[in-house]
Design an enzyme around this catalytic site. Structure first.
Site, short mmCIF file in Angstrom:
data_model
loop_
_atom_site.label_atom_id
_atom_site.label_comp_id
_atom_site.label_asym_id
_atom_site.label_seq_id
_atom_site.Cartn_x
_atom_site.Cartn_y
_atom_site.Cartn_z
N LEU A 33 6.10 2.56 0.67
CA LEU A 33 6.27 1.11 0.74
C LEU A 33 7.08 0.67 1.95
O LEU A 33 8.09 1.29 2.31
CB LEU A 33 6.95 0.60 -0.53
CG LEU A 33 6.22 0.89 -1.86
CD1 LEU A 33 6.95 0.20 -3.02
CD2 LEU A 33 4.76 0.47 -1.82
N HIS A 34 6.62 -0.40 2.60
CA HIS A 34 7.32 -0.98 3.73
C HIS A 34 7.43 -2.49 3.47
O HIS A 34 6.98 -2.99 2.42
CB HIS A 34 6.60 -0.67 5.04
CG HIS A 34 5.11 -0.96 5.02
ND1 HIS A 34 4.62 -2.24 4.86
CD2 HIS A 34 4.03 -0.14 5.10
CE1 HIS A 34 3.30 -2.19 4.88
NE2 HIS A 34 2.90 -0.94 5.00
N HIS A 37 4.39 -4.37 2.00
CA HIS A 37 4.25 -4.30 0.54
C HIS A 37 5.30 -5.18 -0.15
O HIS A 37 5.01 -5.89 -1.11
CB HIS A 37 4.47 -2.86 0.05
CG HIS A 37 3.50 -1.85 0.60
ND1 HIS A 37 3.85 -0.91 1.53
CD2 HIS A 37 2.18 -1.64 0.34
CE1 HIS A 37 2.81 -0.15 1.81
NE2 HIS A 37 1.78 -0.57 1.12
N GLN A 61 -11.10 6.88 -2.07
CA GLN A 61 -11.33 5.90 -1.01
C GLN A 61 -11.11 6.49 0.39
O GLN A 61 -11.29 5.80 1.39
CB GLN A 61 -10.47 4.65 -1.21
CG GLN A 61 -9.01 4.80 -0.82
CD GLN A 61 -8.22 3.56 -1.14
OE1 GLN A 61 -8.10 3.17 -2.30
NE2 GLN A 61 -7.65 2.92 -0.12
N GLY A 146 -2.78 -7.97 1.06
CA GLY A 146 -2.35 -8.30 2.42
C GLY A 146 -3.53 -8.67 3.30
O GLY A 146 -4.60 -8.08 3.22
N LYS A 148 -3.68 -8.11 6.35
CA LYS A 148 -3.94 -7.05 7.33
C LYS A 148 -5.24 -6.34 6.99
O LYS A 148 -6.02 -5.99 7.86
CB LYS A 148 -2.79 -6.03 7.35
CG LYS A 148 -3.00 -4.97 8.43
CD LYS A 148 -1.83 -4.06 8.53
CE LYS A 148 -1.87 -2.96 7.52
NZ LYS A 148 -2.80 -1.88 7.89
N SER A 184 2.31 -0.51 8.70
CA SER A 184 1.32 0.29 7.99
C SER A 184 2.00 1.58 7.55
O SER A 184 2.85 2.12 8.29
CB SER A 184 0.14 0.63 8.92
OG SER A 184 -0.59 1.72 8.40
N SER A 185 1.63 2.08 6.39
CA SER A 185 2.21 3.35 5.92
C SER A 185 1.90 4.47 6.90
O SER A 185 2.63 5.45 6.98
CB SER A 185 1.65 3.71 4.54
OG SER A 185 1.94 2.67 3.63
N ARG A 186 0.81 4.33 7.65
CA ARG A 186 0.41 5.40 8.57
C ARG A 186 1.19 5.37 9.89
O ARG A 186 1.09 6.32 10.67
CB ARG A 186 -1.09 5.29 8.87
CG ARG A 186 -1.96 5.61 7.66
CD ARG A 186 -3.43 5.56 8.02
NE ARG A 186 -4.30 5.92 6.92
CZ ARG A 186 -4.78 5.08 6.01
NH1 ARG A 186 -4.45 3.79 6.07
NH2 ARG A 186 -5.57 5.50 5.05
P1 AMP Z 1 -1.80 0.15 0.81
O1 AMP Z 1 -0.59 0.75 0.18
O2 AMP Z 1 -1.96 0.48 2.25
O3 AMP Z 1 -3.05 0.36 -0.01
O4 AMP Z 1 -1.56 -1.42 0.81
C1 AMP Z 1 -1.26 -2.11 -0.38
C2 AMP Z 1 -1.29 -3.58 -0.09
O5 AMP Z 1 -0.33 -3.89 0.91
C3 AMP Z 1 -2.65 -4.06 0.43
O6 AMP Z 1 -2.96 -5.31 -0.18
C4 AMP Z 1 -2.40 -4.22 1.91
O7 AMP Z 1 -3.22 -5.19 2.52
C5 AMP Z 1 -0.95 -4.69 1.90
N1 AMP Z 1 -0.34 -4.45 3.21
C6 AMP Z 1 -0.35 -3.31 3.94
N2 AMP Z 1 0.25 -3.50 5.14
C7 AMP Z 1 0.64 -4.81 5.17
C8 AMP Z 1 1.31 -5.62 6.13
N3 AMP Z 1 1.71 -5.15 7.31
N4 AMP Z 1 1.52 -6.92 5.82
C9 AMP Z 1 1.12 -7.43 4.63
N5 AMP Z 1 0.49 -6.71 3.67
C10 AMP Z 1 0.24 -5.42 3.94
#
Ligand code: AMP
Length: 289
Positions: A33-34, A37, A61, A146, A148, A184-186
């Site tokens: 988480l950042h 999230h 996925q 998000g 993004k 981004s988590s990456r």
């Molecule tokens: P993930 O953990 O990558 O599957 O992302 C979970 C949620 O966080 C998804 O709805 C993403 O679109 C959102 N998210 C990821 N990065 C961002 C960001 N930089 N700003 C806003 N939402 C984000």
């Protein structure tokens, strides 16, 4: 804050709690988480009586096995962040809980024909399947996504409408590092040089914004300029796509005469990054960057 990996336990907690009034908000995540999230969680905590966060790295996925194997895992920090942000329930299932002799998959047509849908075969089918399952498990009133991941958010909204999930999908702004790189988590996998090169994505979108606000309506030209900028300044390993699309249908558009988005995906080292900018055309032309 209560934490469980069991569907039954989560359902019991929610059943007990939901006899009281108020909305249930839900934020599905893959962990690591950042602030992106956390911004979704904050929005849920502000709008709903109780907030559920799921943390599940959804193998089905991932079209790239290495990407899955290397996906960052920071569970104890994630739980701390959830607790600090006021989350009530965290659902952390393992794969056997989510996929036990699983045979059913969800797809959304058309909206996934281009952009990431085209470049990551099977990716969205995995996303919609896990999101549907999580929606059925949590049964939230609102779910937060998000911008993004624009294609994902719009297609989930369509899926919810088509499959009659009684859930309101809220799409929240992209949160960025101070210098503009979308969180981004990456991003943790970028080394210092790749991190610098990756900034060319944001800078290219700023250039596109300037072109558009200066009056350019030729979106093919804008996309070509973004491409040139990233190639010349970011030296990406590859660019998957830079495409202008209609903001609702996600069909490609060449001329700026409707609300549109410019979306792109590029690879730096082994890290695939995506970003986008929305361009509104009702009245004044405006960009969300
Ligand atoms: P993930 O953990 O990558 O599957 O992302 C979970 C949620 O966080 C998804 O709805 C993403 O679109 C959102 N998210 C990821 N990065 C961002 C960001 N930089 N700003 C806003 N939402 C984000």
């Amino acid at each position: 804050m209560q934490i469980t990996s069991s569907i039954e336990t989560l359902r019991q907690w929610l059943k007990q709690n939901c006899t009281q009034n108020g909305l249930t908000g839900f934020v599905p995540t893959m962990g690591a988480l950042h602030q992106g999230h956390i911004s979704l969680i904050n929005r849920s905590v502000d709008s709903c009586e109780r907030t559920v966060v799921s943390i599940f790295v959804n193998r089905i996925q991932f079209n790239d096995k290495n990407d899955y194997n290397n996906y960052p895992n920071t569970l104890s920090e994630d739980l701390q962040k959830c607790s600090q942000a006021g989350v009530n329930y965290v659902f952390v299932p393992d794969e056997s809980v989510m996929y036990n002799n699983h045979k059913t998959y969800i797809d959304v047509t058309d909206l996934t024909d281009n952009l990431c849908g085209k470049h990551r075969p099977g990716h969205f089918k995995g996303v919609f399947t896990v999101v549907s399952k999580l929606f059925n498990i949590v049964q939230p009133d609102m779910a937060f996504f998000g911008r993004k991941d624009l294609q994902q958010a719009l297609a989930v909204r369509k899926m919810v409408c088509d499959l009659n999930f009684p859930i309101k999908i809220i799409i929240c702004p992209t949160i960025r590092e101070k210098d503009g790189l979308a969180l981004s988590s990456r991003n943790v996998h970028l080394d210092t040089k790749q991190r610098e090169r990756a900034l060319s994505i944001y800078k290219s979108l700023m250039l596109a914004k300037k072109m558009i606000l200066d009056g350019t309506t030729d979106l093919d030209l804008v996309c070509a300029s973004i491409n040139d900028f990233i190639v010349q300044n970011g030296f990406p390993e590859s660019i998957d796509y830079i495409t202008a699309v209609n903001i609702d249908s996600l069909e490609p558009v060449s001329i700026l005469d409707q609300d549109s988005a410019i979306a792109l995906a590029a690879n730096f080292g082994s890290v695939r990054l995506i970003d986008n900018m929305i361009i509104y055309t009702d009245g004044d032309t405006r960009c969300d960057l």
